[in-house]
Write a protein that holds these residues in place. Structure first.
Motif, short mmCIF file in Angstrom:
data_model
loop_
_atom_site.label_atom_id
_atom_site.label_comp_id
_atom_site.label_asym_id
_atom_site.label_seq_id
_atom_site.Cartn_x
_atom_site.Cartn_y
_atom_site.Cartn_z
N ASP A 1 56.66 -33.27 14.97
CA ASP A 1 55.58 -32.52 15.61
C ASP A 1 54.54 -33.47 16.20
N LYS B 1 56.12 -34.89 19.48
CA LYS B 1 56.32 -33.93 20.56
C LYS B 1 55.03 -33.24 21.00
N MET B 2 54.12 -33.00 20.06
CA MET B 2 52.93 -32.20 20.37
C MET B 2 51.70 -33.05 20.67
N LYS B 3 51.69 -34.32 20.20
CA LYS B 3 50.50 -35.15 20.39
C LYS B 3 50.73 -36.35 21.30
N PRO C 1 52.70 -35.24 25.30
CA PRO C 1 51.82 -34.67 26.32
C PRO C 1 50.90 -35.68 26.99
#
Length: 209
Positions: A173, A176-178, A181
């Protein structure tokens, strides 16, 4: 900002010297050991070190911190307080991984997601990326599109999560999320091995594709 990587310890951990081109003020990121090599690089570059920055508190990244800070009167910034138990257990880490004795320490500043760390005129955004350790942080320089990611992600691989309080899903996570992006053009220096870009890892890293 300018960057120079100094592989240290038997784990060949990428300690990174970062400095502001305008002011020549610098920081040492993740001084795991072999302080003579680190300080030789500082002298060669002719910079003035003003702080220590830590991505996380595993021995190969933080083992030289207490000595370097004490001998050179350097404040310590990072990691996130989630790694306090690793810092408190520094002597046990030495025994576990057959490292020379090193002392624990107390960071002058714990870091949280969204904080900023300044090196001369340069600014690093702090991104809390747990998974490899609960208190792992990444330092991101938006202007230069460069990140110091510690052991979160490598070229073609990701950090281990089998150490105490590691969490595989949290690590995925975080990536992929921090990190992703931030953009494909961002180049990163990992804790071990060669540099890469987020774009390369988005396309080809088998652990996060």
């Amino acid at each position: 900002m300018k960057y120079r990587t100094i592989p240290v310890t038997p784990f060949q951990q990428n300690c990174t010297l970062v400095w502001c081109e305008h002011t020549k003020k610098a920081a040492i990121v993740d001084p795991g050991g072999d302080l003579d090599q680190i300080l030789a690089a500082v002298e060669e570059e002719g910079v003035l070190v003003e702080k220590i920055m830590l991505t996380h508190a595993h021995i190969d990244h933080a083992g030289g911190t207490a000595e370097l800070s004490a001998k050179n009167s350097l404040p310590i910034e990072g990691p996130h307080k989630g790694d306090l138990f690793w810092i408190e257990g520094m002597s046990q880490q030495c025994s576990m991984f057959n490292f020379p004795h090193c002392d624990s320490f107390t960071p002058d500043r714990w870091l949280d997601d969204g904080d900023e760390v300044k090196v001369g005129d340069g600014v690093f955004q702090v991104i809390h990326c747990p998974g490899h350790t609960p208190g792992h942080v990444v330092f991101y320089n938006e202007k230069d599109q460069m990140a110091l990611v510690g052991d979160v992600i490598f070229h073609g691989s990701i950090g281990r999560t089998d150490f105490p309080k590691g969490n595989h899903q949290e690590l995925i996570d975080s990536i992929k999320m921090k990190l992703f992006p931030l953009g494909e053009s961002v180049e990163f220096i990992p804790g071990h091995g060669p540099r890469s870009t987020l774009g390369v890892e988005i396309k080809s890293n088998p652990y996060v594709r």
